[in-house]
Write an enzyme that holds these catalytic residues in place. Structure first.
Site, PDB file in Angstrom:
ATOM      1  N   GLN A  94       0.862  -1.184   0.000  1.00  0.00           N
ATOM      2  CA  GLN A  94       0.000   0.000   0.000  1.00  0.00           C
ATOM      3  C   GLN A  94       0.895   1.230   0.000  1.00  0.00           C
ATOM      4  OE1 GLN A  94      -2.643   0.364   3.375  1.00  0.00           O
ATOM      5  NE2 GLN A  94      -3.573   2.231   2.569  1.00  0.00           N
ATOM      6  N   HIS A 100      -8.492   2.382  -0.285  1.00  0.00           N
ATOM      7  CA  HIS A 100      -8.983   2.417  -1.674  1.00  0.00           C
ATOM      8  C   HIS A 100      -9.069   1.012  -2.216  1.00  0.00           C
ATOM      9  CE1 HIS A 100      -4.620   3.002  -1.512  1.00  0.00           C
ATOM     10  NE2 HIS A 100      -4.544   2.289  -2.625  1.00  0.00           N
TER      11      HIS A 100
HETATM   12  P1  AMP Z   1      -1.689   1.429  -3.434  1.00  0.00           P
HETATM   13  O1  AMP Z   1      -0.305   1.117  -3.916  1.00  0.00           O
HETATM   14  O2  AMP Z   1      -2.554   0.204  -3.235  1.00  0.00           O
HETATM   15  O3  AMP Z   1      -1.667   2.330  -2.218  1.00  0.00           O
HETATM   16  O4  AMP Z   1      -2.411   2.208  -4.607  1.00  0.00           O
HETATM   17  C1  AMP Z   1      -2.272   3.575  -4.788  1.00  0.00           C
HETATM   18  C2  AMP Z   1      -2.600   3.834  -6.220  1.00  0.00           C
HETATM   19  O5  AMP Z   1      -2.833   5.219  -6.367  1.00  0.00           O
HETATM   20  C3  AMP Z   1      -1.486   3.454  -7.193  1.00  0.00           C
HETATM   21  O6  AMP Z   1      -1.958   2.472  -8.102  1.00  0.00           O
HETATM   22  C4  AMP Z   1      -1.145   4.782  -7.872  1.00  0.00           C
HETATM   23  O7  AMP Z   1      -0.846   4.628  -9.249  1.00  0.00           O
HETATM   24  C5  AMP Z   1      -2.427   5.578  -7.664  1.00  0.00           C
HETATM   25  N1  AMP Z   1      -2.261   7.023  -7.674  1.00  0.00           N
HETATM   26  C6  AMP Z   1      -1.328   7.753  -7.016  1.00  0.00           C
HETATM   27  N2  AMP Z   1      -1.519   9.068  -7.240  1.00  0.00           N
HETATM   28  C7  AMP Z   1      -2.596   9.161  -8.054  1.00  0.00           C
HETATM   29  C8  AMP Z   1      -3.285  10.257  -8.656  1.00  0.00           C
HETATM   30  N3  AMP Z   1      -2.923  11.538  -8.455  1.00  0.00           N
HETATM   31  N4  AMP Z   1      -4.360   9.982  -9.449  1.00  0.00           N
HETATM   32  C9  AMP Z   1      -4.742   8.706  -9.664  1.00  0.00           C
HETATM   33  N5  AMP Z   1      -4.131   7.638  -9.118  1.00  0.00           N
HETATM   34  C10 AMP Z   1      -3.074   7.854  -8.338  1.00  0.00           C
END
Ligand code: AMP
Length: 114
Positions: A94, A100
């Site tokens: 994460q 999310h």
């Molecule tokens: P996690 O690694 O499960 O915490 O997922 C976080 C996700 O947020 C990752 O897949 C990132 O690519 C995505 N993410 C980070 N910043 C943004 C942003 N500004 N808009 C859309 N997605 C994002």
């Protein structure tokens, strides 16, 4: 007051996003680094840091996130299946400390995810 999380800033329109759904309890927008043709994040407006921080009162909210994911999957035409994932903590990879649900689909996915 605690500083807003990245996803709260997206919910409040302070950071742009490709929003596909919103209601009074959650938002959903396309992941900025998609791992599949469809990669959408379903995010509660309530800034719960992770799955580990869920409390009994969040039961209904978590169910809602899954129902929204199902609805978006249908909207996106994911008729052959898809995956939903909550990453949790360091070993769960994460990276954003605001709960999310990843909705991933549009190609053949593999298991285990690695
Ligand atoms: P996690 O690694 O499960 O915490 O997922 C976080 C996700 O947020 C990752 O897949 C990132 O690519 C995505 N993410 C980070 N910043 C943004 C942003 N500004 N808009 C859309 N997605 C994002």
């Amino acid at each position: 007051m605690a500083e807003k999380t990245l996803f709260q800033k997206i919910a409040d329109g302070e950071i742009p996003s490709d929003m596909v759904y919103e209601d009074d309890r959650c938002i959903a927008f396309r992941d900025i680094h998609p791992h599949a043709p469809v990669h959408i994040l379903v995010v509660p407006r309530k800034p719960i840091p992770s799955l580990d921080d869920l409390v009994d009162d969040d039961r209904e909210l978590v169910g809602h996130l899954f129902l929204v994911a199902k609805q978006i999957a249908a909207q996106e035409g994911l008729d052959n299946g898809y995956r939903t994932v909550f990453n949790c903590g360091k070993e769960g990879q994460q990276t954003v400390p605001h709960l999310h649900l990843h909705l991933i689909g549009g190609r053949q996915l593999r298991w285990p995810p690695g």
